[in-house]
Design a protein around this motif. Structure first.
Motif, mmCIF file in Angstrom:
data_model
loop_
_atom_site.group_PDB
_atom_site.id
_atom_site.type_symbol
_atom_site.label_atom_id
_atom_site.label_comp_id
_atom_site.label_asym_id
_atom_site.label_seq_id
_atom_site.Cartn_x
_atom_site.Cartn_y
_atom_site.Cartn_z
ATOM 1 N N LEU A 40 -1.198 -114.925 -70.735
ATOM 2 C CA LEU A 40 -1.015 -114.263 -72.030
ATOM 3 C C LEU A 40 -1.832 -114.962 -73.119
ATOM 4 C CD1 LEU A 40 2.835 -113.541 -71.942
ATOM 5 C CD2 LEU A 40 0.972 -111.873 -71.763
ATOM 6 N N ALA A 41 -1.866 -116.289 -73.074
ATOM 7 C CA ALA A 41 -2.668 -117.038 -74.048
ATOM 8 C C ALA A 41 -4.148 -116.714 -73.893
ATOM 9 C CB ALA A 41 -2.427 -118.540 -73.865
ATOM 10 N N TRP A 42 -4.604 -116.579 -72.652
ATOM 11 C CA TRP A 42 -6.004 -116.210 -72.387
ATOM 12 C C TRP A 42 -6.311 -114.823 -72.966
ATOM 13 C CZ3 TRP A 42 -7.459 -112.826 -67.971
ATOM 14 C CH2 TRP A 42 -8.836 -112.670 -67.851
ATOM 15 N N LEU A 43 -5.402 -113.869 -72.765
ATOM 16 C CA LEU A 43 -5.609 -112.523 -73.301
ATOM 17 C C LEU A 43 -5.622 -112.537 -74.832
ATOM 18 C CD1 LEU A 43 -3.376 -110.430 -70.869
ATOM 19 C CD2 LEU A 43 -5.877 -110.512 -70.940
ATOM 20 N N LEU A 44 -4.715 -113.307 -75.446
ATOM 21 C CA LEU A 44 -4.722 -113.428 -76.898
ATOM 22 C C LEU A 44 -6.028 -114.055 -77.388
ATOM 23 C CD1 LEU A 44 -1.072 -114.641 -77.689
ATOM 24 C CD2 LEU A 44 -2.052 -112.383 -78.110
ATOM 25 N N ALA A 45 -6.523 -115.025 -76.633
ATOM 26 C CA ALA A 45 -7.793 -115.655 -77.005
ATOM 27 C C ALA A 45 -8.944 -114.657 -76.920
ATOM 28 C CB ALA A 45 -8.055 -116.864 -76.114
ATOM 29 N N LEU A 46 -8.924 -113.781 -75.927
ATOM 30 C CA LEU A 46 -9.969 -112.764 -75.816
ATOM 31 C C LEU A 46 -9.935 -111.823 -77.022
ATOM 32 C CD1 LEU A 46 -9.849 -111.842 -72.009
ATOM 33 C CD2 LEU A 46 -11.562 -113.228 -73.202
ATOM 34 N N THR A 47 -8.748 -111.560 -77.568
ATOM 35 C CA THR A 47 -8.681 -110.690 -78.747
ATOM 36 C C THR A 47 -9.334 -111.361 -79.955
ATOM 37 O OG1 THR A 47 -6.487 -111.444 -79.551
ATOM 38 C CG2 THR A 47 -6.520 -109.660 -77.915
ATOM 39 N N TYR A 48 -9.120 -112.680 -80.135
ATOM 40 C CA TYR A 48 -9.772 -113.330 -81.271
ATOM 41 C C TYR A 48 -11.274 -113.427 -81.047
ATOM 42 C CZ TYR A 48 -10.555 -118.248 -79.674
ATOM 43 O OH TYR A 48 -11.013 -119.392 -79.057
ATOM 44 N N ALA A 49 -11.703 -113.539 -79.772
ATOM 45 C CA ALA A 49 -13.138 -113.540 -79.484
ATOM 46 C C ALA A 49 -13.770 -112.213 -79.907
ATOM 47 C CB ALA A 49 -13.379 -113.799 -78.002
ATOM 48 N N CYS A 50 -13.064 -111.111 -79.687
ATOM 49 C CA CYS A 50 -13.560 -109.790 -80.119
ATOM 50 C C CYS A 50 -13.678 -109.733 -81.637
ATOM 51 C CB CYS A 50 -12.621 -108.688 -79.625
ATOM 52 S SG CYS A 50 -12.711 -108.360 -77.856
ATOM 53 N N SER A 51 -12.655 -110.181 -82.338
ATOM 54 C CA SER A 51 -12.670 -110.117 -83.804
ATOM 55 C C SER A 51 -13.763 -111.002 -84.391
ATOM 56 C CB SER A 51 -11.309 -110.509 -84.372
ATOM 57 O OG SER A 51 -10.364 -109.480 -84.156
ATOM 58 N N PHE A 52 -13.885 -112.224 -83.907
ATOM 59 C CA PHE A 52 -14.921 -113.109 -84.434
ATOM 60 C C PHE A 52 -16.324 -112.605 -84.087
ATOM 61 C CE2 PHE A 52 -11.645 -116.234 -85.362
ATOM 62 C CZ PHE A 52 -12.162 -116.880 -86.470
ATOM 63 N N SER A 53 -16.492 -112.001 -82.916
ATOM 64 C CA SER A 53 -17.799 -111.448 -82.551
ATOM 65 C C SER A 53 -18.189 -110.329 -83.513
ATOM 66 C CB SER A 53 -17.768 -110.917 -81.111
ATOM 67 O OG SER A 53 -17.553 -111.957 -80.188
ATOM 68 N N GLU A 54 -17.254 -109.442 -83.792
ATOM 69 C CA GLU A 54 -17.547 -108.332 -84.697
ATOM 70 C C GLU A 54 -17.865 -108.847 -86.098
ATOM 71 O OE1 GLU A 54 -15.391 -104.273 -86.358
ATOM 72 O OE2 GLU A 54 -15.177 -104.845 -84.249
ATOM 73 N N LEU A 55 -17.094 -109.813 -86.589
ATOM 74 C CA LEU A 55 -17.320 -110.346 -87.927
ATOM 75 C C LEU A 55 -18.641 -111.104 -88.023
ATOM 76 C CD1 LEU A 55 -13.701 -111.642 -88.575
ATOM 77 C CD2 LEU A 55 -14.802 -109.763 -89.809
ATOM 78 N N ALA A 56 -18.915 -111.951 -87.041
ATOM 79 C CA ALA A 56 -20.125 -112.779 -87.087
ATOM 80 C C ALA A 56 -21.392 -111.939 -87.022
ATOM 81 C CB ALA A 56 -20.107 -113.789 -85.938
ATOM 82 N N LEU A 57 -21.377 -110.876 -86.225
ATOM 83 C CA LEU A 57 -22.567 -110.044 -86.077
ATOM 84 C C LEU A 57 -22.692 -109.027 -87.200
ATOM 85 C CD1 LEU A 57 -22.304 -109.689 -82.233
ATOM 86 C CD2 LEU A 57 -24.122 -110.866 -83.464
ATOM 87 N N MET A 58 -21.595 -108.724 -87.872
ATOM 88 C CA MET A 58 -21.635 -107.820 -89.020
ATOM 89 C C MET A 58 -22.095 -108.574 -90.273
ATOM 90 S SD MET A 58 -18.552 -105.487 -90.551
ATOM 91 C CE MET A 58 -17.610 -106.905 -91.083
#
Length: 477
Positions: A48-66
């Protein structure tokens, strides 16, 4: 001058940054404590912690590239939510985390060396304080002794943890998994094991440190998200092997009740050689983490001061070395303070308080994505979160649950929330007063997106400069 594409950072350089924070004793200890409490069922909070970490990876990827020129949580948040949430989130996710986590790292190193050399008679905390003073001086002189070794150290530590797990699983003393199932080691906590998600997620924090490197990255729209997600998966598999190996060769009671379960594990698997291995791993892991944090967070504070978001004294740089000397001393001071007030038994409390603060910062990142999607629906986004907004909503809900259940035992709850909440409340009060009376700006009015994208703006991404220097050194070597 445009940077030559050949000198830009590729996938493997970014991958080493994304797994860099696994190079810590805190991760080794927290994971083994979790395994000791939950037995085989620890795989559930870990997954579950790994899945939660993948969600923050998605958010930071979108923010950093935007917003590729901003590259930090402070910059994203001031555009989405305003200066007050930006300052509080940045302090919560990085400065306050350093205060708790670096103290825990140094306390652990002090305990390891004291256990390995019991005849060494020194005043309490003398070793930890000595190492903190040493690396403070090195950072004041702007000397980075790990410049060519940072990625190699991350790889060596991952290999060490995997080796420990594999050797333990394959040893003659290992208890078969089928036997563990019959010895009530499968799920001693029942569904209550879910409360260990906050502890498990400590092994997955920090992958977003690749985001400030977006402008120096080759094919960032591909390599930024991929490096984080692959790095988090590597950590998940590594911790899984490491934890299973420990459970198969050590009683759960020893894993739970010992302040240095990784020390017991290494000695049990490798004997006397394990002591040498652990000493080398502990010294390098703690010193590397301490050095990186002193360099990175001091520059983050300096960047915030340049933008008017922190005390102006943090802008001070040494004329001779270029180091942000006031900020370096401040980070060293807040790192040493918990060590003076606490002892080795407080390691888990410090790490859980740090995890709680980091989770709060990740929740803010998820909110940023949703706010900016609504406010700028037509803005170009090189990376778009799959199944939006499901990952953000699941991430927020899961992280709030993990924060609410941050303590594995009721008696620790008051201490964890007391330390984290007290420090964050102080930060919030100072931030509010600073924004209203010094910056003379509204607390929650977002800055224009164009300001974050402007190339001449002093960026908080300067905090990534030490990491970038190491990555470039290794990439060019």
């Amino acid at each position: 001058m445009k940077r030559d594409n050949a000198s830009k950072l590729g996938f493997f350089s970014l991958l080493s940054v994304s797994v860099g924070l696994v190079v810590s004793q805190g991760v080794m200890v927290m994971m083994l404590h979790g395994v000791g409490m939950a037995g085989l069922s620890f795989v559930l909070p870990l997954a579950l912690a790994w899945l939660l970490a993948l969600t923050y990876a998605c958010s930071f990827s979108e923010l950093a590239l935007m917003i590729p020129r901003a590259g930090s949580l402070c910059s994203y948040t001031e555009v989405a939510l305003g200066h007050f949430p930006a300052i509080v989130a940045t302090f919560s996710g990085y400065i306050v985390v350093a205060m708790f986590a670096l103290s825990a790292e140094l306390l652990l190193l002090n305990l390891v060396i004291s256990s390995l050399f019991p005849a060494l008679v020194l005043p309490p905390m003398a070793l930890a304080m000595g190492i903190l003073v040493l690396f403070t001086l090195l950072n004041l002189l702007n000397i980075d002794i790990f410049a060519r070794l940072q990625s190699a150290l991350a790889v060596v530590m991952i290999v060490t943890l995997v080796l420990l797990g594999v050797c333990a699983i394959g040893s003659d003393q290992a208890t078969p998994v089928s036997a563990l199932m019959t010895q009530q080691s499968a799920a001693p906590m029942g569904w209550g094991v879910i409360v260990l998600v906050a502890a498990a997620i400590w092994g997955f924090v920090g992958a977003e440190f690749v985001c400030p490197l977006v402008e120096q990255t080759r094919q960032p729209q591909r390599n930024i998200p991929r490096s984080m997600m692959v790095g988090l998966t590597v950590i998940f598999l590594t911790v899984l092997l490491y934890g299973l190996g420990a459970l198969m060769v050590l009683p759960r009671e020893q894993l739970v009740n010992n302040n240095l379960p990784h020390y017991l594990f290494a000695i049990h698997v490798f004997g006397h050689t394990g002591k040498v291995l652990l000493l080398a791993a502990a010294v390098t892991a703690t010193c590397s983490t301490l050095n990186s944090s002193l360099a990175t967070i001091s520059r983050m504070l300096s960047g915030m001061a340049e933008n008017g978001q922190a005390f102006t004294c943090f802008k001070a740089h040494s004329a001779r070395t270029g180091a942000p000397w006031v900020a370096v001393l401040f980070v060293a001071l807040i790192t040493g303070l918990p060590m003076l007030l606490m002892n080795g038994d407080a390691v888990e409390i410090l790490l859980l308080a740090a995890a709680l603060c980091w989770l709060l910062a990740y929740i803010v990142a998820h909110v940023n994505v949703m706010v900016l999607r609504r406010r700028y629906p037509d803005l170009k986004r090189p990376f778009r979160t799959p199944l939006y907004p499901l990952p953000q909503l699941l991430g927020i809900a899961g992280m709030l649950y993990a924060m609410w259940n941050a303590s594995p035992s009721p008696e620790m709850t008051a201490e964890i929330f007391g330390y984290a909440g007290g420090v964050l409340a102080l930060v919030a009060v100072i931030a509010a007063l600073w924004i209203v009376f010094v910056m003379r700006k509204p607390l929650f009015t977002p800055e224009p997106l164009e300001q974050a994208l402007h190339p001449s703006r002093t960026e908080v991404a300067n905090a990534a400069r030490p990491v970038l220097n190491r990555a470039e050194t290794e990439n060019n070597a």
